[in-house]
Enzyme design. Sequence first.
Site, PDB file in Angstrom:
ATOM      1  N   GLU A 190      54.664 -94.955 -30.687  1.00  0.00           N
ATOM      2  CA  GLU A 190      55.266 -96.008 -31.497  1.00  0.00           C
ATOM      3  C   GLU A 190      56.147 -95.415 -32.276  1.00  0.00           C
ATOM      4  O   GLU A 190      56.106 -94.962 -33.304  1.00  0.00           O
ATOM      5  CB  GLU A 190      53.909 -96.618 -32.225  1.00  0.00           C
ATOM      6  CG  GLU A 190      54.625 -97.742 -32.847  1.00  0.00           C
ATOM      7  CD  GLU A 190      53.453 -98.597 -33.688  1.00  0.00           C
ATOM      8  OE1 GLU A 190      53.781 -99.599 -34.208  1.00  0.00           O
ATOM      9  OE2 GLU A 190      52.306 -98.083 -33.804  1.00  0.00           O
ATOM     10  N   GLU A 285      49.414-106.887 -34.835  1.00  0.00           N
ATOM     11  CA  GLU A 285      49.322-106.015 -35.807  1.00  0.00           C
ATOM     12  C   GLU A 285      50.171-106.396 -37.085  1.00  0.00           C
ATOM     13  O   GLU A 285      51.132-105.921 -37.113  1.00  0.00           O
ATOM     14  CB  GLU A 285      49.934-104.496 -35.342  1.00  0.00           C
ATOM     15  CG  GLU A 285      49.193-103.588 -36.100  1.00  0.00           C
ATOM     16  CD  GLU A 285      49.726-102.059 -35.954  1.00  0.00           C
ATOM     17  OE1 GLU A 285      49.127-101.084 -36.303  1.00  0.00           O
ATOM     18  OE2 GLU A 285      50.777-101.909 -35.529  1.00  0.00           O
TER      19      GLU A 285
END
Length: 310
Positions: A190, A285
């Site tokens: 990520e 998220e």
Amino acid sequence: MERRKFLQQSTLAGLSTLAAGSAAAATHHSFNEKEKEQAGKTFNLNYAPHDGMFKNSGGDSFLDQIQFMYDQGFRSIEDNGMMKRDTAEQEKIGKLLSKLGMQMGVFVIDAGDNWKVSLTSGKQEFKDAFVKECKRALETAKRVNAKWATVVPGYFERNLPIGVQTAHVIEAFRAGAGVLEKEGLVMVMEPLSDNPDLFLRTAEQSYGICKAVNSPSCKILYDIYHMQRNTGNLIPVMDMCWDEIAYIQIGDNPGRKEPTSGEINYKNIFKHLHKKGFKGILGMEHGNANPGKEGEQALIKAYRESDDFL
């Protein structure tokens, strides 16, 4: 909201019985007539809430919240801190997901403080710790039937050239992927925007590392919030890196809250993903723009509106 806050939040939820989950979902929340009509319907895409997002509506227990999520039409969850939960808790979560036919999204492979313990340094101790955690992640993944796990390489090593740092990350990720391939678990790297000291910052950079690692267990987590902050040009960059993107996360900017709270046109992005035939999970998220049950109702409404693209 930074990743470490999500990890801290994930460890606070208690557990209750599966039966209590249904009761809590039935008694903790009320919708208007339109929302009641939509509540049981699934979405066009597969969105995954996290622990704490519906605690006012579903209850303090993560199991109760999962039941509530299901009742509102969500069919996946994600949990950054899953590896920090004890074995019994992981097994209960896995059983409930199986019972409801829900998918497990990402959890974080966390080799200590994996922001500062940097794989860019090339130090063997960091590489060894990372591989060790990859092995431990396999056991967690089995308990909750997870297919993806988030990894980050950590901070810049500023006394080394960028090419050397990149080579060190590739080497470490190859070692980790070699472990994960055996059980079919995919680490998704990520790129982040939380601070300028982080090494991995763009999807294009991640794309090059994936090609070098050359493993089905090393792919990209495309977090739309972070990519809006770092580069923008969201859909074109997504398309350029598409064959290495395995997981997507959501968060509007500024504020890292639900869609419609900021500047990103999520309805267009969701429509684009649907046209591309994306069948994976979109992890929610982010935080809630407003507090309490009302904020949770507003969050669900925002997803209903943004998902209404057909």
